[in-house]
Structure formats: structure tokens, C-alpha cells
Design a protein around this motif. Structure first.
Motif, short mmCIF file in Angstrom:
data_model
loop_
_atom_site.label_atom_id
_atom_site.label_comp_id
_atom_site.label_asym_id
_atom_site.label_seq_id
_atom_site.Cartn_x
_atom_site.Cartn_y
_atom_site.Cartn_z
N ALA A 73 -4.53 4.91 3.50
CA ALA A 73 -5.20 4.70 2.21
C ALA A 73 -4.37 3.76 1.35
O ALA A 73 -3.13 3.73 1.44
N ARG A 74 -5.04 2.99 0.51
CA ARG A 74 -4.34 2.04 -0.36
C ARG A 74 -3.33 2.72 -1.26
O ARG A 74 -2.30 2.16 -1.58
N GLU A 75 -3.61 3.93 -1.67
CA GLU A 75 -2.72 4.64 -2.59
C GLU A 75 -1.35 4.93 -1.96
O GLU A 75 -0.37 5.16 -2.67
N ARG A 82 -4.61 1.52 -10.28
CA ARG A 82 -5.60 1.64 -11.34
C ARG A 82 -6.74 0.69 -11.03
O ARG A 82 -6.51 -0.49 -10.79
N ASP A 83 -7.96 1.19 -11.00
CA ASP A 83 -9.15 0.39 -10.75
C ASP A 83 -9.05 -0.40 -9.44
O ASP A 83 -9.48 -1.54 -9.36
N GLY A 84 -8.42 0.19 -8.41
CA GLY A 84 -8.29 -0.48 -7.13
C GLY A 84 -7.15 -1.47 -7.03
O GLY A 84 -6.97 -2.12 -6.01
#
Length: 110
Positions: A73-75, A82-84
Motif C-alpha cells: 500500500a502507498r501508505e 494526505r489526499d493520495g
């Protein structure tokens, strides 16, 4: 076109390099070999009509490939998002410029 000893010494002087007298003939020979290779490449050109036919007749595929899925996952790539978008710490050299901007727009450090 060929390079002479004087050419090599002149370029070396411009570059502020010292060239040993025993190495000078070898450098001249290497540079002349490179220039001969470039001359040979310039002789091997493709006629313009052949390149025009190759481009005009080549079918292009549709650009509809599916997106590549990420393995994680990107996180997990950054400590905060924030906002992708990834939030990263400010550079120390930009601390003063960022402090006035963040105080005026009501945003915190991010």
C-alpha cells in the motif's frame, strides 16, 4: 579531421590539466581513432525515403494496458499521506521560508 599534439595541449591548458610528454602521442592517437569512428558513422546514413516509409507504415497498438498494481500500500512508503500524496519533512535550508508560508495559510508543518 585530425587532432595534433598542439590541439591536445591547447585543450589541456583550457581545462587546466597537465599532460605528461610520454602520454601525449597516445592521447592524440586515441582522439584521432574516435574521430575516424565518428566519420564512419556519418557515412552510414539511412536515406530519408526509407525512414519515412517505415514510420508511415508501422501500425501502433492501442494504449490500453491495465495499471500495474503495487505490491504494498502507498501508505507503507511514507510516514504520512494526505489526499493520495506523500507528506515529507521540510528541508532544513527551507525552514525560514516555509515558516512564514505555513503561518499565513493556517497549515501546520507537513
Amino acid at each position: 579531421m585530425s587532432v595534433t599534439n598542439e590541439d591536445v595541449l591547447h585543450v589541456a591548458q583550457l581545462a587546466r590539466l597537465t599532460i605528461d610528454d610520454t602520454r601525449l602521442p597516445g592521447l592524440v592517437a586515441e582522439l584521432n581513432g574516435i574521430l575516424q569512428h565518428i566519420d564512419a558513422l556519418q557515412q552510414a546514413t539511412i536515406p530519408a525515403d526509407l525512414t519515412a516509409r517505415a514510420v508511415a507504415g508501422m501500425p501502433l497498438r492501442a494504449d490500453d494496458a491495465p495499471p500495474v498494481a503495487l505490491r504494498r500500500a502507498r501508505e507503507l512508503f511514507a510516514p504520512a499521506t494526505r489526499d493520495g500524496f506523500f507528506l515529507v519533512p521540510r528541508l532544513a535550508t527551507h525552514g525560514d521560508a516555509g515558516a512564514s508560508a505555513s503561518a499565513s495559510d493556517g497549515e501546520g508543518d507537513a
